[in-house]
Design a protein around this motif. Structure first.
Motif, PDB file in Angstrom:
ATOM      1  N   ARG A 212       0.741  -1.177  -0.011  1.00  0.00           N
ATOM      2  CA  ARG A 212       0.003  -0.044  -0.168  1.00  0.00           C
ATOM      3  C   ARG A 212       1.004   1.331  -0.038  1.00  0.00           C
ATOM      4  NH1 ARG A 212      -4.707  -1.710   4.376  1.00  0.00           N
ATOM      5  NH2 ARG A 212      -5.148  -3.630   3.473  1.00  0.00           N
ATOM      6  N   LEU A 213       1.902   1.394   1.022  1.00  0.00           N
ATOM      7  CA  LEU A 213       2.750   2.232   0.773  1.00  0.00           C
ATOM      8  C   LEU A 213       3.647   2.559  -0.461  1.00  0.00           C
ATOM      9  CD1 LEU A 213       4.507   4.657   2.349  1.00  0.00           C
ATOM     10  CD2 LEU A 213       5.987   2.876   3.185  1.00  0.00           C
ATOM     11  N   GLY A 214       3.793   1.108  -0.948  1.00  0.00           N
ATOM     12  CA  GLY A 214       4.630   1.300  -2.231  1.00  0.00           C
ATOM     13  C   GLY A 214       3.816   1.893  -3.360  1.00  0.00           C
ATOM     14  N   LEU A 215       2.440   1.588  -3.453  1.00  0.00           N
ATOM     15  CA  LEU A 215       1.739   2.357  -4.444  1.00  0.00           C
ATOM     16  C   LEU A 215       1.726   3.779  -4.359  1.00  0.00           C
ATOM     17  CD1 LEU A 215      -1.381  -0.134  -4.331  1.00  0.00           C
ATOM     18  CD2 LEU A 215       0.103   0.050  -6.300  1.00  0.00           C
ATOM     19  N   ILE A 216       1.626   4.160  -3.161  1.00  0.00           N
ATOM     20  CA  ILE A 216       1.608   5.716  -3.310  1.00  0.00           C
ATOM     21  C   ILE A 216       3.036   6.551  -3.607  1.00  0.00           C
ATOM     22  CG2 ILE A 216       1.047   7.490  -1.709  1.00  0.00           C
ATOM     23  CD1 ILE A 216      -1.210   5.755  -2.104  1.00  0.00           C
ATOM     24  N   LEU A 217       3.964   5.730  -3.167  1.00  0.00           N
ATOM     25  CA  LEU A 217       5.144   6.266  -3.487  1.00  0.00           C
ATOM     26  C   LEU A 217       5.670   5.990  -4.908  1.00  0.00           C
ATOM     27  CD1 LEU A 217       7.332   4.737  -0.583  1.00  0.00           C
ATOM     28  CD2 LEU A 217       6.636   7.174  -0.844  1.00  0.00           C
ATOM     29  N   PHE A 258       6.585  14.808  -0.272  1.00  0.00           N
ATOM     30  CA  PHE A 258       5.425  14.003   0.329  1.00  0.00           C
ATOM     31  C   PHE A 258       5.979  12.550   0.346  1.00  0.00           C
ATOM     32  CE2 PHE A 258       2.251  17.070  -1.653  1.00  0.00           C
ATOM     33  CZ  PHE A 258       1.379  16.869  -0.574  1.00  0.00           C
ATOM     34  N   THR A 259       7.034  12.304  -0.539  1.00  0.00           N
ATOM     35  CA  THR A 259       7.632  10.794  -0.271  1.00  0.00           C
ATOM     36  C   THR A 259       8.400  10.731   1.222  1.00  0.00           C
ATOM     37  OG1 THR A 259       7.985  10.720  -2.705  1.00  0.00           O
ATOM     38  CG2 THR A 259       9.470   9.242  -1.111  1.00  0.00           C
ATOM     39  N   LEU A 260       9.064  11.556   1.641  1.00  0.00           N
ATOM     40  CA  LEU A 260       9.863  11.639   3.012  1.00  0.00           C
ATOM     41  C   LEU A 260       8.812  11.748   4.003  1.00  0.00           C
ATOM     42  CD1 LEU A 260      12.567  11.674   4.127  1.00  0.00           C
ATOM     43  CD2 LEU A 260      12.739  14.144   4.111  1.00  0.00           C
ATOM     44  N   THR A 261       7.594  12.673   3.791  1.00  0.00           N
ATOM     45  CA  THR A 261       6.567  12.621   4.885  1.00  0.00           C
ATOM     46  C   THR A 261       6.026  11.246   5.128  1.00  0.00           C
ATOM     47  OG1 THR A 261       6.312  14.969   4.095  1.00  0.00           O
ATOM     48  CG2 THR A 261       4.561  13.929   5.496  1.00  0.00           C
ATOM     49  N   LEU A 262       5.810  10.574   3.916  1.00  0.00           N
ATOM     50  CA  LEU A 262       4.898   9.421   4.067  1.00  0.00           C
ATOM     51  C   LEU A 262       5.909   8.290   4.796  1.00  0.00           C
ATOM     52  CD1 LEU A 262       3.240   9.059   0.684  1.00  0.00           C
ATOM     53  CD2 LEU A 262       2.202   9.015   2.996  1.00  0.00           C
ATOM     54  N   TYR A 263       7.160   8.217   4.363  1.00  0.00           N
ATOM     55  CA  TYR A 263       8.041   7.267   5.082  1.00  0.00           C
ATOM     56  C   TYR A 263       7.805   7.458   6.586  1.00  0.00           C
ATOM     57  CZ  TYR A 263      10.327   4.934   0.919  1.00  0.00           C
ATOM     58  OH  TYR A 263      10.495   4.166  -0.124  1.00  0.00           O
ATOM     59  N   ILE A 264       8.230   8.639   7.119  1.00  0.00           N
ATOM     60  CA  ILE A 264       8.194   8.876   8.484  1.00  0.00           C
ATOM     61  C   ILE A 264       7.013   8.681   9.237  1.00  0.00           C
ATOM     62  CG2 ILE A 264       8.629  10.927  10.144  1.00  0.00           C
ATOM     63  CD1 ILE A 264      10.462  12.121   8.168  1.00  0.00           C
ATOM     64  N   LEU A 265       6.080   9.029   8.420  1.00  0.00           N
ATOM     65  CA  LEU A 265       4.513   8.706   8.906  1.00  0.00           C
ATOM     66  C   LEU A 265       4.077   7.249   9.187  1.00  0.00           C
ATOM     67  CD1 LEU A 265       1.650  10.145   9.806  1.00  0.00           C
ATOM     68  CD2 LEU A 265       1.065   9.720   7.515  1.00  0.00           C
ATOM     69  N   VAL A 266       4.523   6.598   8.101  1.00  0.00           N
ATOM     70  CA  VAL A 266       4.284   5.229   8.178  1.00  0.00           C
ATOM     71  C   VAL A 266       5.123   4.408   8.880  1.00  0.00           C
ATOM     72  CG1 VAL A 266       3.826   3.284   6.779  1.00  0.00           C
ATOM     73  CG2 VAL A 266       2.865   5.328   5.821  1.00  0.00           C
ATOM     74  N   ILE A 267       6.363   4.438   8.483  1.00  0.00           N
ATOM     75  CA  ILE A 267       7.419   3.593   9.110  1.00  0.00           C
ATOM     76  C   ILE A 267       7.813   3.921  10.726  1.00  0.00           C
ATOM     77  CG2 ILE A 267       9.794   2.687   9.263  1.00  0.00           C
ATOM     78  CD1 ILE A 267       9.443   2.743   6.200  1.00  0.00           C
ATOM     79  N   VAL A 304      16.518   5.472   4.035  1.00  0.00           N
ATOM     80  CA  VAL A 304      15.568   6.035   3.267  1.00  0.00           C
ATOM     81  C   VAL A 304      15.753   7.483   3.119  1.00  0.00           C
ATOM     82  CG1 VAL A 304      13.032   6.758   2.900  1.00  0.00           C
ATOM     83  CG2 VAL A 304      13.843   4.016   3.402  1.00  0.00           C
ATOM     84  N   CYS A 305      15.843   8.237   4.506  1.00  0.00           N
ATOM     85  CA  CYS A 305      16.131   9.424   4.683  1.00  0.00           C
ATOM     86  C   CYS A 305      17.528   9.947   3.984  1.00  0.00           C
ATOM     87  CB  CYS A 305      16.177   9.947   6.010  1.00  0.00           C
ATOM     88  SG  CYS A 305      14.557   9.677   6.851  1.00  0.00           S
ATOM     89  N   LEU A 306      18.527   9.145   4.218  1.00  0.00           N
ATOM     90  CA  LEU A 306      19.826   9.363   3.568  1.00  0.00           C
ATOM     91  C   LEU A 306      19.694   9.146   2.027  1.00  0.00           C
ATOM     92  CD1 LEU A 306      22.121   7.415   6.233  1.00  0.00           C
ATOM     93  CD2 LEU A 306      22.004   9.810   5.746  1.00  0.00           C
ATOM     94  N   PHE A 307      18.974   8.377   1.563  1.00  0.00           N
ATOM     95  CA  PHE A 307      18.750   8.263   0.074  1.00  0.00           C
ATOM     96  C   PHE A 307      18.130   9.341  -0.283  1.00  0.00           C
ATOM     97  CE2 PHE A 307      16.285   6.861  -3.433  1.00  0.00           C
ATOM     98  CZ  PHE A 307      17.443   6.313  -4.216  1.00  0.00           C
ATOM     99  N   GLN A 308      17.215   9.914   0.270  1.00  0.00           N
ATOM    100  CA  GLN A 308      16.325  10.918  -0.241  1.00  0.00           C
ATOM    101  C   GLN A 308      17.147  12.191  -0.291  1.00  0.00           C
ATOM    102  OE1 GLN A 308      13.370  10.780  -1.677  1.00  0.00           O
ATOM    103  NE2 GLN A 308      13.381   8.317  -1.674  1.00  0.00           N
TER     104      GLN A 308
END
Length: 375
Positions: A212-217, A258-267, A304-308
């Motif tokens: 589900r997270l992957g689809l949004i990203l 938005f991508t970084l926000t979703l990662y922090i929110l979900v994970i 993920v944060c380092l990659f972004q």
């Protein structure tokens, strides 16, 4: 495409024969699988190639709902759709991109980049519409809490699993296409890096039950990539038109935020609220069990944060270099325009006028000339 006439024939099973006929070979293999569906003896095996496997009936309040999980048989399905992707790649190349290239008369470097961007524009636009349809119909956008509720999401709807299988098939097909399309050696490392990153992220979301997270990203990523490759196509047709690159820059920054926000929110905040799940490999949560440990979650979030951050740094560096080149070009044009407008200085002449090749003074007498000493 299949069964078309060719101006030159190549020896059977030679390298040139394989390169020029790889789409026809793939078409024949796909046709064999489709013919196998017509016979009862081979139909069961043929369905392994075409339809997603590992379906299960999940009881609901309205009855039963058929859902899917992953397994080794998915590799067979992915292999079939790799050949489908090869055929579609050849169709787009021959019936669209090659015809446009003949009109533009691009150099070899631009020709290669134009083909790359043309293929990716078609793929990103198709995937963007398909992904948007899936996330809207499944309610992942209207209900953001569904991205982490009831994790791990072991069982998937048909359209979600089929979407992931097709995505993996496309990026895997891009590997042999580097050989079939005779990509320049200078471009191969960059394209291999891009393909590897997509495969790692898509396969990671699929195996870790973060679909589900992957689809949004993927929706956000494909939106930015579509504008980038579209801007490249426009630039190759008209080098003075770079407005679409500015649009891509804005979309890129917004999607990355938005991508970084979703990662922090979900994970970071969503998954810790989920009750710990026991390790049950038979249910398919072998990999997602790792997310129950805070150390693993924080390690993934840090990576993920380092990659972004590295992606944003490269983007900022690219934009600064592009703006410096732009302002340097503008200042050069202004200096050239100023030099063109500046009046030329008059040449200093002797007083008088010319008559029959002799300089006359204003009173009509000839000017005295100096005698030159002989060497």
């Amino acid at each position: 495409m299949a069964f078309r006439r060719r101006a030159k024939s190549h020896p059977l099973f030679s390298q040139e024969f394989l390169i020029h006929n790889h789409a026809d070979i793939g078409f024949c293999l796909v046709l064999i699988v489709l013919i196998a569906l017509m016979f009862e003896v081979t139909a069961k095996t043929a369905f392994l190639f075409i339809l997603p496997q590992y379906n299960i009936s999940v009881p609901t309040t309205d009855g039963e709902l058929v859902q899917y999980h992953y397994g080794l048989k998915d590799l067979v399905t992915i292999l079939f759709y790799i050949f489908i992707a090869i055929i579609l790649h050849a169709v787009v190349q021959e019936y669209a991109l090659d015809k446009i290239n003949r009109r533009l008369h691009l150099s070899k470097v631009k020709h290669s980049k134009f083909n790359e961007s043309g293929q990716l524009v078609v793929f990103h636009l198709t995937s963007l519409i398909w992904c948007l349809y899936v996330v809207v119909t499944e309610g992942y956008i209207s209900n953001p809490q569904s991205l982490w509720e009831n994790y791990p999401h072991v069982y998937l709807p048909f359209q979600v699993k089929f979407f992931y299988l097709c995505q993996l098939a496309y990026w895997l097909h891009a590997l042999p296409e580097l050989y079939f399309q005779k990509v320049r050696k200078e471009d191969i490392p960059r394209q291999l890096q891009c393909i590897a990153l997509y495969l790692v992220h898509i396969a990671g979301a699929y195996l870790l039950n973060l679909t589900r997270l992957g689809l949004i990203l993927l929706l956000l990523q494909y939106l930015a990539e579509f504008f980038f490759h579209m801007a490249r196509l426009v630039y190759f047709t008209d080098e003075n038109n770079e407005k679409l690159f500015n649009v891509w820059a804005v979309v890129f920054v917004v999607t990355k935020l938005f991508t970084l926000t979703l990662y922090i929110l979900v994970i970071g905040f969503g998954l810790p609220r989920v009750e710990n799940q026991a390790l049950e490999p038979e249910k398919g949560n072998l990999f997602s069990f790792l997310f129950n440990h805070i150390l693993f979650r924080m390690s993934v979030l840090l990576l993920v944060c380092l990659f972004q951050a590295s992606v944003m740094w490269r983007f900022i560096h690219f934009q600064l270099r592009r703006w410096r080149e732009y302002w340097h070009e503008q200042s050069s044009r202004k200096r050239a325009a100023a030099c063109a407008k500046q009046p030329a200085k008059p040449l200093k002449r002797d007083s008088g006028y010319h008559e029959n090749g002799v300089v006359k003074a204003e009173n009509g007498t000839s000017l005295r000339t100096k005698k030159l000493k002989s060497p």
